[in-house]
Design an enzyme around this catalytic site. Sequence first.
Site, short mmCIF file in Angstrom:
data_model
loop_
_atom_site.label_atom_id
_atom_site.label_comp_id
_atom_site.label_asym_id
_atom_site.label_seq_id
_atom_site.Cartn_x
_atom_site.Cartn_y
_atom_site.Cartn_z
N LYS A 47 110.62 4.88 -48.26
CA LYS A 47 111.76 5.13 -48.95
C LYS A 47 111.61 3.74 -49.54
CE LYS A 47 115.67 5.00 -45.18
NZ LYS A 47 116.50 6.34 -45.73
N ARG A 52 117.98 12.29 -37.19
CA ARG A 52 118.06 13.77 -35.68
C ARG A 52 116.86 13.76 -34.83
NH1 ARG A 52 117.83 16.60 -41.86
NH2 ARG A 52 119.08 14.36 -42.28
N1 BES Z 1 119.00 6.26 -41.84
C1 BES Z 1 118.34 6.77 -42.92
C2 BES Z 1 120.59 7.02 -43.32
C3 BES Z 1 121.09 6.61 -44.61
C4 BES Z 1 120.78 6.03 -45.19
C5 BES Z 1 122.30 5.95 -43.77
C6 BES Z 1 121.44 4.85 -46.26
C7 BES Z 1 122.96 4.73 -44.34
C8 BES Z 1 122.73 4.53 -45.78
C9 BES Z 1 118.55 8.41 -42.99
O1 BES Z 1 117.49 7.94 -41.52
C10 BES Z 1 118.24 8.61 -44.11
O2 BES Z 1 116.78 8.06 -44.01
N2 BES Z 1 117.82 9.96 -43.88
C11 BES Z 1 117.98 10.49 -45.69
C12 BES Z 1 118.10 12.09 -44.80
C13 BES Z 1 116.81 12.41 -46.70
C14 BES Z 1 115.77 12.60 -46.06
C15 BES Z 1 116.71 13.81 -45.98
C16 BES Z 1 118.81 10.50 -46.85
O3 BES Z 1 119.77 10.65 -45.94
O4 BES Z 1 118.14 10.21 -47.15
MN MN Z 2 115.91 7.65 -42.58
#
Ligand code: BES
Ligand code: MN
Length: 453
Positions: free
Chosen positions: A232, A306
Amino acid sequence: MPYTTAEQCINLFLVSASTLDAQREQLEPFQQQWLEHNAFDASPGQFINLPNAQGHIDAVLVGYDPNQVLTALGAVSPALAAGDYRLAAVPDGMDEKLLLLGWSLGQYRFERYKSQADNGARLHLPEALRDQVQSLQQAHFMVRDLINTPPLDLSPSDLAQACRDCGELFGAQVNVVDGEALENDYPAIHAVGMGSDRGPCLIELTWGKDEHPLICLAGKGVIFDTGGLNLKGGDRMLHMKKDMGGSAHALALARLIMEQQLPVRFKMYIAAVENMVSGRSYRPSDVINTRRGYTVEITNTDAEGRVVLCDALQRACESKPELIIDFATLTGAARIALGPDVPPFFTNRDELSQALMQAGNDSADPVWPLPLVDGYERYLHSHVADMTNCAPSSFAGAINAALFLRRFVDEDIPWIHLDIYGWNNGSRAARPRGGEAQGLRAVFQFLQQRYSA
Ligand code: BES
Ligand code: MN
Ligand code: ZN
């Protein structure tokens, strides 16, 4: 906490724009003047200390919006002078329990790393509601404290310890699977967690009497989410200590069930990992195994929630419960869809939707259903494995994640999945900045109605 008797307390009067005139007429002329001089118009969050003839505080008038039950007292509790207060009267149509809880939610401070005294304002809780309000308050504060604790001080095993501590209070059984046993029995949790020096674990908490129906709770416990090798950016990583928010919700719900002795038996499963970058991290294009036996091609290491949750859900199904509820800070897409204040939920039983929404409304904790669109299953297709963990496009992100989870839930078991945000970006009435419980009261109320003794 000692509670003074109601007589020694300063009276709080809730006043709305429409009841202000009637309230004013009850006051002494000099008090009416005092209102005038201070331009008190009963707007929400405005409060005014009313002096008596000796110059002491006689009562406090608190402006509120009759449509906002939690913020009525929650807006003023952090600002009032030190002292003991009581709610003089419950306005028509307002839920007393939620009014009192709002006060408490507004009083929260995360004090672990700061030496700051609270403002010393205390609210008298009437006997009939005291236990319930305190129980709800503690559950909410536990969620906030766990989320607010930085990952340095909350490893997967620290999270397990928090579950042990909570379980011990209520005579629950807590079991933690880690190391080789985890690698063998929960391969997906292990795959995500092995990039970290602080190893992953599966936390199990069991409680209840044999004669009661069994439900299962599950939670995403990613104590920090760097994104893994699909790293990230700095801004998006900053808040990822909250990525164990789902597990904090599951534990808080467990606590409410135990403390308020709901006539159910439950098993809670938390997948606790740290999603890190190292020589042992799982990679994009890796194919991993899962407890259910399905193989997953990792197309994005940042879609880790997931992956860990699927093993917890599979374990839950093996317990043959009559209901599974999971909480997870699963996707940013859920926020894009509904914003930070309304968590979406998904269920494989449409008839549960209405009841959960209604429970959310009644407990001032709104949740909203999103559909499990069968047609989008195609986005999870993999050329090399049974499925990918991440769709090729960002469309329907929250739905795709829920569809992935659904594959790990037996069709004959009713299941509810909540995709929560778990965070307040700024401070608002009854919602201090930082970790926040969302959907917790909704689900607890839903369970209370479903299993009322
Ligand atoms: N923990 C994050 C989701 C998240 C991000 C929750 C910001 C609340 C605020 C999750 O693990 C994630 O990184 N999800 C990605 C999924 C994508 C790679 C399909 C996302 O939401 O960007
Ligand atoms: Mn993530
Ligand atoms: Zn995550």
